[in-house]
Design a protein around this motif. Structure first.
Motif, PDB file in Angstrom:
ATOM      1  N   ASP A  47       0.800  -1.220   0.000  1.00 51.10           N
ATOM      2  CA  ASP A  47       0.000   0.000   0.000  1.00 51.10           C
ATOM      3  C   ASP A  47       0.837   1.276   0.000  1.00 51.10           C
ATOM      4  O   ASP A  47       0.289   2.373  -0.142  1.00 51.10           O
ATOM      5  CB  ASP A  47      -0.922   0.023   1.232  1.00 51.10           C
ATOM      6  N   GLY A  48       2.144   1.141   0.166  1.00 47.55           N
ATOM      7  CA  GLY A  48       3.006   2.319   0.221  1.00 47.55           C
ATOM      8  C   GLY A  48       4.109   2.100   1.236  1.00 47.55           C
ATOM      9  O   GLY A  48       4.459   0.959   1.566  1.00 47.55           O
ATOM     10  N   VAL A  49       4.656   3.184   1.752  1.00 50.94           N
ATOM     11  CA  VAL A  49       5.715   3.118   2.757  1.00 50.94           C
ATOM     12  C   VAL A  49       5.072   3.322   4.119  1.00 50.94           C
ATOM     13  O   VAL A  49       4.538   4.391   4.416  1.00 50.94           O
ATOM     14  CB  VAL A  49       6.798   4.183   2.501  1.00 50.94           C
ATOM     15  N   GLU A  50       5.128   2.296   4.954  1.00 51.57           N
ATOM     16  CA  GLU A  50       4.501   2.341   6.268  1.00 51.57           C
ATOM     17  C   GLU A  50       5.435   2.962   7.283  1.00 51.57           C
ATOM     18  O   GLU A  50       6.637   2.681   7.309  1.00 51.57           O
ATOM     19  CB  GLU A  50       4.130   0.918   6.707  1.00 51.57           C
ATOM     20  N   PHE A  51       4.880   3.805   8.143  1.00 53.80           N
ATOM     21  CA  PHE A  51       5.654   4.431   9.218  1.00 53.80           C
ATOM     22  C   PHE A  51       5.130   3.948  10.560  1.00 53.80           C
ATOM     23  O   PHE A  51       3.918   3.956  10.803  1.00 53.80           O
ATOM     24  CB  PHE A  51       5.561   5.951   9.157  1.00 53.80           C
ATOM     25  N   ARG A  52       6.058   3.504  11.433  1.00 54.13           N
ATOM     26  CA  ARG A  52       5.725   3.122  12.795  1.00 54.13           C
ATOM     27  C   ARG A  52       6.836   3.596  13.719  1.00 54.13           C
ATOM     28  O   ARG A  52       7.932   3.964  13.272  1.00 54.13           O
ATOM     29  CB  ARG A  52       5.560   1.601  12.922  1.00 54.13           C
ATOM     30  N   LEU A  53       6.562   3.598  15.008  1.00 53.32           N
ATOM     31  CA  LEU A  53       7.607   3.943  15.960  1.00 53.32           C
ATOM     32  C   LEU A  53       8.734   2.914  15.858  1.00 53.32           C
ATOM     33  O   LEU A  53       8.483   1.726  15.650  1.00 53.32           O
ATOM     34  CB  LEU A  53       7.041   3.960  17.379  1.00 53.32           C
ATOM     35  N   PRO A  54       9.993   3.337  15.995  1.00 55.97           N
ATOM     36  CA  PRO A  54      11.120   2.405  15.841  1.00 55.97           C
ATOM     37  C   PRO A  54      11.007   1.209  16.777  1.00 55.97           C
ATOM     38  O   PRO A  54      10.744   1.351  17.977  1.00 55.97           O
ATOM     39  CB  PRO A  54      12.336   3.272  16.187  1.00 55.97           C
ATOM     40  N   GLY A  55      11.208   0.035  16.218  1.00 63.51           N
ATOM     41  CA  GLY A  55      11.208  -1.192  16.997  1.00 63.51           C
ATOM     42  C   GLY A  55       9.851  -1.817  17.229  1.00 63.51           C
ATOM     43  O   GLY A  55       9.768  -2.960  17.688  1.00 63.51           O
ATOM     44  N   MET A  56       8.774  -1.122  16.921  1.00 64.02           N
ATOM     45  CA  MET A  56       7.455  -1.642  17.261  1.00 64.02           C
ATOM     46  C   MET A  56       7.053  -2.841  16.404  1.00 64.02           C
ATOM     47  O   MET A  56       6.220  -3.646  16.798  1.00 64.02           O
ATOM     48  CB  MET A  56       6.406  -0.544  17.129  1.00 64.02           C
ATOM     49  N   ALA A  57       7.640  -2.997  15.221  1.00 63.41           N
ATOM     50  CA  ALA A  57       7.318  -4.146  14.374  1.00 63.41           C
ATOM     51  C   ALA A  57       7.954  -5.433  14.893  1.00 63.41           C
ATOM     52  O   ALA A  57       7.642  -6.515  14.395  1.00 63.41           O
ATOM     53  CB  ALA A  57       7.774  -3.893  12.935  1.00 63.41           C
ATOM     54  N   LEU A  58       8.812  -5.340  15.903  1.00 65.47           N
ATOM     55  CA  LEU A  58       9.481  -6.530  16.421  1.00 65.47           C
ATOM     56  C   LEU A  58       8.541  -7.436  17.201  1.00 65.47           C
ATOM     57  O   LEU A  58       8.885  -8.589  17.470  1.00 65.47           O
ATOM     58  CB  LEU A  58      10.657  -6.120  17.323  1.00 65.47           C
ATOM     59  N   SER A  59       7.394  -6.938  17.585  1.00 66.76           N
ATOM     60  CA  SER A  59       6.463  -7.760  18.363  1.00 66.76           C
ATOM     61  C   SER A  59       5.541  -8.597  17.481  1.00 66.76           C
ATOM     62  O   SER A  59       4.683  -9.320  17.996  1.00 66.76           O
ATOM     63  CB  SER A  59       5.622  -6.873  19.287  1.00 66.76           C
ATOM     64  N   GLU A  60       5.692  -8.538  16.164  1.00 59.86           N
ATOM     65  CA  GLU A  60       4.832  -9.309  15.272  1.00 59.86           C
ATOM     66  C   GLU A  60       5.117 -10.804  15.426  1.00 59.86           C
ATOM     67  O   GLU A  60       6.252 -11.224  15.641  1.00 59.86           O
ATOM     68  CB  GLU A  60       5.043  -8.865  13.832  1.00 59.86           C
ATOM     69  N   THR A  61       4.082 -11.594  15.288  1.00 58.40           N
ATOM     70  CA  THR A  61       4.173 -13.011  15.647  1.00 58.40           C
ATOM     71  C   THR A  61       4.961 -13.847  14.653  1.00 58.40           C
ATOM     72  O   THR A  61       5.518 -14.873  15.014  1.00 58.40           O
ATOM     73  CB  THR A  61       2.767 -13.605  15.795  1.00 58.40           C
ATOM     74  N   ARG A  62       5.016 -13.467  13.382  1.00 57.46           N
ATOM     75  CA  ARG A  62       5.602 -14.321  12.355  1.00 57.46           C
ATOM     76  C   ARG A  62       7.022 -13.905  11.967  1.00 57.46           C
ATOM     77  O   ARG A  62       7.528 -14.356  10.957  1.00 57.46           O
ATOM     78  CB  ARG A  62       4.723 -14.294  11.100  1.00 57.46           C
ATOM     79  N   LEU A  63       7.674 -13.098  12.770  1.00 58.26           N
ATOM     80  CA  LEU A  63       9.014 -12.650  12.417  1.00 58.26           C
ATOM     81  C   LEU A  63      10.036 -13.771  12.603  1.00 58.26           C
ATOM     82  O   LEU A  63      10.889 -14.011  11.757  1.00 58.26           O
ATOM     83  CB  LEU A  63       9.397 -11.432  13.254  1.00 58.26           C
ATOM     84  N   VAL A  64       9.978 -14.481  13.711  1.00 59.09           N
ATOM     85  CA  VAL A  64      10.853 -15.614  13.996  1.00 59.09           C
ATOM     86  C   VAL A  64       9.958 -16.824  14.199  1.00 59.09           C
ATOM     87  O   VAL A  64       9.125 -16.846  15.113  1.00 59.09           O
ATOM     88  CB  VAL A  64      11.712 -15.357  15.249  1.00 59.09           C
ATOM     89  N   THR A  65      10.122 -17.855  13.364  1.00 60.46           N
ATOM     90  CA  THR A  65       9.133 -18.933  13.326  1.00 60.46           C
ATOM     91  C   THR A  65       9.650 -20.295  13.764  1.00 60.46           C
ATOM     92  O   THR A  65       8.847 -21.198  13.955  1.00 60.46           O
ATOM     93  CB  THR A  65       8.561 -19.064  11.900  1.00 60.46           C
ATOM     94  N   ASP A  66      10.957 -20.478  13.907  1.00 54.59           N
ATOM     95  CA  ASP A  66      11.451 -21.782  14.366  1.00 54.59           C
ATOM     96  C   ASP A  66      12.779 -21.604  15.083  1.00 54.59           C
ATOM     97  O   ASP A  66      13.310 -20.501  15.188  1.00 54.59           O
ATOM     98  CB  ASP A  66      11.572 -22.780  13.212  1.00 54.59           C
ATOM     99  N   ARG A  67      13.303 -22.730  15.589  1.00 55.46           N
ATOM    100  CA  ARG A  67      14.522 -22.659  16.392  1.00 55.46           C
ATOM    101  C   ARG A  67      15.713 -22.170  15.578  1.00 55.46           C
ATOM    102  O   ARG A  67      16.592 -21.468  16.107  1.00 55.46           O
ATOM    103  CB  ARG A  67      14.817 -24.049  16.976  1.00 55.46           C
ATOM    104  N   SER A  68      15.782 -22.516  14.306  1.00 50.34           N
ATOM    105  CA  SER A  68      16.916 -22.082  13.495  1.00 50.34           C
ATOM    106  C   SER A  68      16.936 -20.563  13.341  1.00 50.34           C
ATOM    107  O   SER A  68      18.010 -19.953  13.313  1.00 50.34           O
ATOM    108  CB  SER A  68      16.872 -22.758  12.120  1.00 50.34           C
ATOM    109  N   GLU A  69      15.771 -19.939  13.262  1.00 53.27           N
ATOM    110  CA  GLU A  69      15.726 -18.486  13.162  1.00 53.27           C
ATOM    111  C   GLU A  69      16.083 -17.832  14.498  1.00 53.27           C
ATOM    112  O   GLU A  69      16.687 -16.748  14.527  1.00 53.27           O
ATOM    113  CB  GLU A  69      14.353 -18.042  12.671  1.00 53.27           C
TER     114      GLU A  69
END
Length: 492
Positions: free
Chosen positions: A263-285
């Motif tokens: 949809d474009g370039v999204e702006f959020r407060l720094p670091g806030m996207a780190l709480s998303e559930t699908r960023l790290v999905t297994d032990r290797s990550e």
């Protein structure tokens, strides 16, 4: 649907409770920031005397080291206690969801950027082979270590991850045919973990920063391996699953305030996207995130007087090599054992989160959920580790770039950074940890149904963060010492 079940539209009156919660949350955050600022002020006499990083001397601390380190650890511990007062889930979600959209820069801009990145790669390799042999007079060395690894990497977590567009290897690979073989699911991210560890091992122990032709050869080897991999597994699979550089920048990009979406370039407060559930999905990550944290620590540790020695003191390396331990084995053992120690410490923190949180959730699941918070720590330490180098050598880059094949014999340097500059480096470390504490706090409230479960689950993670804060602050505050015996590892 009957009127009894129809939801009424929100009104100004109905919105007042949520506004009151937001107001209470803001007051609590304000109190947290105020008290944290007071603690930072207590640390300032020490911070003001920290010096530059690799390759430059530092002044000694004006306060006892134990007081300086305990103050830094206390800041992180206090930030956890203060964040614990923010228990309104609606407010936590509002902080993480706050932002907006900016217009996309356009396909033409991206196309030009991609072409320029390929040109820069070609020039870097060519100058590495045919340019001057002196490191600080060779543009290839300056492009890789100052502009790219020092400056560009910082932009991926301070601004946005532009690597999917600028990645020259992706641009070269996309026109090539591919076998599109299935990537084994069991491999996960382990190949990228191994590749990251190998790259940093070469960076630390091989003279790639002093021998431009060797650096160019490493780039060529990386290019060949990347193009071969994309030919077998496909471009998207390779850069999504295997390529370590793309994964580093993808993770760092979640720390940044800007991110490109459909949809474009999204702006959020720094670091806030780190709480998303699908960023790290297994032990290797999880292992990759921990590796990213460890490799910068290792790079800094081998440049401290404790390891390298100073003023007649042989240091740990000198003592062990003098006792008969081969230098190559010593560096490798410390590298691998240190990484294993970081993994054990982190999974131990996840186990503590499970026990204190009194939950049926597994240790591995909690390790995956809390792992992204470590990326803020890695970003802060990476900035502290390279900031002085980028600023000091920026005039050198401009001077050498003006005549890459015949640069001046003594390129200019930005000498004499002000005394307060060390405070910026150490503040970067602390800010990264404070962001990590908040992300872990928000993650806990997303995972656990009970507020007390969420707070107690953070005990182990916070303890690890406090210990790592003290370790990283100690490394950054140490005067630089040239790592010994590295030349002998490669017979030079």
């Amino acid at each position: 649907m009957t009127g009894r079940h129809r939801r009424r539209p929100p009104t100004a009156d109905s919105d007042r409770p949520s506004r009151r919660r937001l107001g209470r949350g803001l007051r609590r955050v304000g109190l947290a920031l105020l008290l944290t600022s007071a603690l930072l002020a207590l640390a300032r006499p020490a911070l003001a005397h920290g010096g530059a990083l690799r390759g430059a001397s530092r002044d000694s601390l004006a306060v006892p080291t134990w007081l300086f380190l305990s103050t830094g650890g206390g800041v992180v511990g206090a930030s956890f206690l203060l964040a614990s007062f923010v228990t309104d889930r609606g407010f936590v979600r509002a902080v993480h969801d706050w932002g907006g959209l900016l217009p996309d820069p356009g396909r033409a801009v991206r196309l030009v950027a991609r072409l320029l990145s390929v040109v820069v790669l070609a020039v870097t390799v060519a100058v590495g082979f045919v340019g001057p042999d002196t490191a600080y007079r060779n543009l290839a060395v300056l492009v890789v270590w100052v502009l790219w690894w020092g400056g560009y990497v910082a932009s991926t977590y301070l601004v946005a991850n532009t690597w999917p567009t600028l990645n020259p290897w992706r641009t070269l690979a996309e026109p090539l045919p591919s076998l599109d073989r299935d990537y084994p699911d069991g491999w996960g991210a382990w190949p990228s973990v191994a590749a990251l560890l190998l790259l940093i091992w070469v960076e630390v122990t091989a003279p790639v920063a002093d021998a431009p032709s060797l650096l160019a050869a490493v780039i060529v080897g990386y290019t060949v391996a990347t193009l071969a991999g994309t030919t077998v597994f496909g471009v998207d699979t390779w850069f999504e699953r295997v390529d370590p550089i793309a994964r580093v920048f993808r993770y760092y990009g979640r720390v940044a305030p800007f991110r490109r979406t459909d949809d474009g370039v999204e702006f959020r407060l720094p670091g806030m996207a780190l709480s998303e559930t699908r960023l790290v999905t297994d032990r290797s990550e999880v292992a990759f995130v921990v590796a990213l944290l460890w490799v910068t620590t290792y790079d800094g540790f081998v440049g401290t007087p404790l390891w390298a020695g100073a003023d007649g003191n042989p240091g740990i390396a000198g003592v062990l090599v003098g006792a008969g331990v081969p230098a190559v084995l010593l560096y490798l053992l410390v590298f691998l054992v240190g990484y294993a120690g970081f993994l054990v410490a982190y999974f131990g923190a996840a186990e503590l989160a499970r026990r204190f949180g009194d939950t049926y959730l597994t240790r591995d699941y909690l390790a995956r959920r809390f792992a992204p918070s470590l990326l803020a720590i890695a970003a802060g330490y990476q900035l502290a580790h390279n900031l002085a180098t980028v600023l000091t050598l920026s005039p050198t880059v401009l001077s050498v770039a003006a005549a890459p094949l015949s640069p001046p014999q003594n390129p200019p340097l930005l000498a004499g950074l002000p005394a307060w500059f060390g405070g910026l480096e150490l503040t970067a470390v602390l800010v990264g940890h404070l962001v990590a504490v908040w992300v872990a706090h928000a993650t806990a409230f997303d995972v656990f149904p009970s507020r007390m479960q969420a707070v107690r689950s953070q005990y182990g993670v916070t303890l690890v963060m406090v210990l790592y804060t003290m370790t990283s602050l100690w490394i950054v505050s140490q005067p630089y010492a040239e790592p010994p015996f590295l030349g002998g590892l490669y017979g030079v």
